[in-house]
Design a protein around this motif. Structure first.
Motif, PDB file in Angstrom:
ATOM      1  N   GLY A 146      -1.329  15.680   1.388  1.00  0.00           N
ATOM      2  CA  GLY A 146      -2.447  16.204   0.473  1.00  0.00           C
ATOM      3  C   GLY A 146      -2.650  17.768   0.544  1.00  0.00           C
ATOM      4  O   GLY A 146      -1.797  18.048   1.651  1.00  0.00           O
ATOM      5  N   VAL A 147      -2.873  18.150  -0.458  1.00  0.00           N
ATOM      6  CA  VAL A 147      -2.629  19.951  -0.630  1.00  0.00           C
ATOM      7  C   VAL A 147      -3.332  20.730   0.796  1.00  0.00           C
ATOM      8  O   VAL A 147      -2.649  21.362   1.148  1.00  0.00           O
ATOM      9  CB  VAL A 147      -3.378  20.470  -1.928  1.00  0.00           C
ATOM     10  N   ALA A 148      -4.823  20.525   1.271  1.00  0.00           N
ATOM     11  CA  ALA A 148      -4.850  20.901   1.923  1.00  0.00           C
ATOM     12  C   ALA A 148      -4.085  20.947   3.494  1.00  0.00           C
ATOM     13  O   ALA A 148      -4.029  22.093   3.981  1.00  0.00           O
ATOM     14  CB  ALA A 148      -6.693  20.714   2.467  1.00  0.00           C
ATOM     15  N   TRP A 149      -4.027  19.287   3.368  1.00  0.00           N
ATOM     16  CA  TRP A 149      -2.951  19.407   5.596  1.00  0.00           C
ATOM     17  C   TRP A 149      -1.540  20.488   4.556  1.00  0.00           C
ATOM     18  O   TRP A 149      -1.526  20.743   5.562  1.00  0.00           O
ATOM     19  CB  TRP A 149      -2.938  17.807   5.155  1.00  0.00           C
ATOM     20  N   ALA A 150      -0.719  20.264   3.473  1.00  0.00           N
ATOM     21  CA  ALA A 150      -0.236  20.706   3.276  1.00  0.00           C
ATOM     22  C   ALA A 150      -0.526  21.966   3.422  1.00  0.00           C
ATOM     23  O   ALA A 150       1.065  22.787   4.206  1.00  0.00           O
ATOM     24  CB  ALA A 150       0.657  20.830   2.324  1.00  0.00           C
ATOM     25  N   LYS A 151      -1.322  22.311   3.259  1.00  0.00           N
ATOM     26  CA  LYS A 151      -1.033  23.944   3.517  1.00  0.00           C
ATOM     27  C   LYS A 151      -1.604  24.432   4.379  1.00  0.00           C
ATOM     28  O   LYS A 151      -1.757  26.088   4.709  1.00  0.00           O
ATOM     29  CB  LYS A 151      -2.087  24.626   2.402  1.00  0.00           C
ATOM     30  N   LYS A 152      -2.213  23.746   5.294  1.00  0.00           N
ATOM     31  CA  LYS A 152      -2.564  23.639   6.837  1.00  0.00           C
ATOM     32  C   LYS A 152      -1.249  23.707   7.415  1.00  0.00           C
ATOM     33  O   LYS A 152      -1.046  25.111   8.864  1.00  0.00           O
ATOM     34  CB  LYS A 152      -3.631  23.127   7.353  1.00  0.00           C
ATOM     35  N   VAL A 153      -0.078  22.994   6.982  1.00  0.00           N
ATOM     36  CA  VAL A 153       0.532  23.061   7.923  1.00  0.00           C
ATOM     37  C   VAL A 153       1.511  24.324   7.546  1.00  0.00           C
ATOM     38  O   VAL A 153       2.961  25.194   8.546  1.00  0.00           O
ATOM     39  CB  VAL A 153       1.775  21.503   7.553  1.00  0.00           C
ATOM     40  N   PHE A 154       2.077  24.773   5.987  1.00  0.00           N
ATOM     41  CA  PHE A 154       2.338  25.300   5.480  1.00  0.00           C
ATOM     42  C   PHE A 154       2.271  26.722   4.827  1.00  0.00           C
ATOM     43  O   PHE A 154       1.844  26.691   4.155  1.00  0.00           O
ATOM     44  CB  PHE A 154       3.400  24.939   4.997  1.00  0.00           C
ATOM     45  N   PRO A 155       1.307  27.157   5.357  1.00  0.00           N
ATOM     46  CA  PRO A 155       0.146  28.414   5.534  1.00  0.00           C
ATOM     47  C   PRO A 155       0.755  29.406   3.981  1.00  0.00           C
ATOM     48  O   PRO A 155       0.255  29.840   3.411  1.00  0.00           O
ATOM     49  CB  PRO A 155      -0.456  28.661   5.998  1.00  0.00           C
ATOM     50  N   GLY A 156       2.448  29.964   4.337  1.00  0.00           N
ATOM     51  CA  GLY A 156       2.955  30.867   3.374  1.00  0.00           C
ATOM     52  C   GLY A 156       3.340  30.616   2.513  1.00  0.00           C
ATOM     53  O   GLY A 156       4.236  31.732   1.587  1.00  0.00           O
ATOM     54  N   LEU A 157       3.532  29.078   2.229  1.00  0.00           N
ATOM     55  CA  LEU A 157       4.533  28.725   1.118  1.00  0.00           C
ATOM     56  C   LEU A 157       3.166  28.397   0.322  1.00  0.00           C
ATOM     57  O   LEU A 157       1.696  28.021  -0.403  1.00  0.00           O
ATOM     58  CB  LEU A 157       4.656  26.859   0.914  1.00  0.00           C
ATOM     59  N   SER A 158       3.668  28.291  -1.816  1.00  0.00           N
ATOM     60  CA  SER A 158       1.932  27.961  -2.418  1.00  0.00           C
ATOM     61  C   SER A 158       1.915  26.453  -2.334  1.00  0.00           C
ATOM     62  O   SER A 158       2.438  25.584  -1.311  1.00  0.00           O
ATOM     63  CB  SER A 158       3.234  27.955  -4.040  1.00  0.00           C
ATOM     64  N   LYS A 159       1.566  26.051  -2.810  1.00  0.00           N
ATOM     65  CA  LYS A 159       0.817  24.942  -2.983  1.00  0.00           C
ATOM     66  C   LYS A 159       2.018  23.401  -2.765  1.00  0.00           C
ATOM     67  O   LYS A 159       1.652  23.086  -2.767  1.00  0.00           O
ATOM     68  CB  LYS A 159      -0.671  24.487  -3.590  1.00  0.00           C
ATOM     69  N   SER A 160       2.087  23.369  -4.911  1.00  0.00           N
ATOM     70  CA  SER A 160       3.447  22.901  -4.317  1.00  0.00           C
ATOM     71  C   SER A 160       4.297  22.735  -3.621  1.00  0.00           C
ATOM     72  O   SER A 160       4.870  22.161  -2.916  1.00  0.00           O
ATOM     73  CB  SER A 160       3.913  23.265  -5.810  1.00  0.00           C
ATOM     74  N   CYS A 161       4.844  24.153  -3.185  1.00  0.00           N
ATOM     75  CA  CYS A 161       6.045  24.153  -2.110  1.00  0.00           C
ATOM     76  C   CYS A 161       5.816  23.499  -0.794  1.00  0.00           C
ATOM     77  O   CYS A 161       6.616  22.615   0.016  1.00  0.00           O
ATOM     78  CB  CYS A 161       6.298  25.028  -1.820  1.00  0.00           C
ATOM     79  N   ALA A 162       4.325  23.693  -0.266  1.00  0.00           N
ATOM     80  CA  ALA A 162       4.056  23.664   0.798  1.00  0.00           C
ATOM     81  C   ALA A 162       3.818  21.506   0.632  1.00  0.00           C
ATOM     82  O   ALA A 162       4.370  21.142   1.910  1.00  0.00           O
ATOM     83  CB  ALA A 162       2.562  23.322   0.804  1.00  0.00           C
ATOM     84  N   VAL A 163       3.557  20.790  -0.351  1.00  0.00           N
ATOM     85  CA  VAL A 163       3.091  19.251  -0.509  1.00  0.00           C
ATOM     86  C   VAL A 163       4.354  19.240  -0.292  1.00  0.00           C
ATOM     87  O   VAL A 163       5.096  18.293  -0.097  1.00  0.00           O
ATOM     88  CB  VAL A 163       2.798  18.960  -1.917  1.00  0.00           C
ATOM     89  N   GLU A 164       5.438  20.278  -1.027  1.00  0.00           N
ATOM     90  CA  GLU A 164       6.654  19.095  -1.108  1.00  0.00           C
ATOM     91  C   GLU A 164       7.733  19.428   0.302  1.00  0.00           C
ATOM     92  O   GLU A 164       8.833  18.611   1.180  1.00  0.00           O
ATOM     93  CB  GLU A 164       8.003  20.143  -2.308  1.00  0.00           C
TER      94      GLU A 164
END
Length: 175
Positions: A146-164
């Motif tokens: 999920g977007v929020a989970w991805a941003k938590k794991v990869f905070p320095g990336l954009s939403k789409s890059c973090a999800v990827e």
């Protein structure tokens, strides 16, 4: 994420994760943020032989609102349709798939004591159903970013890059 890889992951979940067999019912629990992947997963379950696939959608912000505004009495009550659903699960032992994509902080600030008290009241009523299913049904828990989970794991990336990036980590870990 590449659709071919998503189909392979869904196939892995359906055929190896829970080993869906011809004629079985499948019950999928998922967050609202994963409709495209869940559609692929449902199709893979049918291809594996499922007779019926049901998706039980949830949404963390709604769970938070319900906990805030429902009384303890209402949260503790079990409706007849809920008991009928549990009995159906006892009778049919559907394959259970839990797709995890929750925001790690999505329930922050929720009244945990209220939830615990409601669960304590509900438990003696639901336990006999759970006991009848214990160790008798197939289940699997699988992760989908999920977007929020991805941003938590990869905070320095954009939403789409973090999800990827989180997709890559999940798929790498899953085989």
């Amino acid at each position: 994420m590449n659709k071919t890889r998503l189909k392979k992951y869904a196939n892995l979940i359906a055929r190896c994760g829970v080993n869906v067999q011809k004629g079985q019912e499948v019950m999928i629990s998922a967050q609202l943020d994963q409709p495209e992947f869940i559609k692929i997963l449902v199709e893979e379950c049918y291809k594996a032989g499922a007779s019926n696939v049901t998706v039980d959608w949830s949404y963390q912000p709604l769970a938070k609102v319900n906990t805030k505004y429902r009384s303890l009495k209402v949260m503790s009550k079990i409706e007849n349709w809920e008991l009928a659903k549990l009995q159906h699960h006892v009778d049919t032992l559907p394959v259970r798939l839990h797709i995890v994509s929750d925001d790690p902080d999505g329930l922050k600030g929720i009244n945990q004591e209220k939830i615990a008290k409601a669960s304590k009241v509900r438990y003696p009523i639901t336990k006999p159903y759970s006991d009848q299913m214990k160790s008798r049904y197939q289940w699997c828990i699988a992760a989908v970013p999920g977007v929020a989970w991805a941003k938590k794991v990869f905070p320095g990336l954009s939403k789409s890059c973090a999800v990827e990036k989180l997709w890559e980590a999940i798929l790498h870990t899953s085989r």
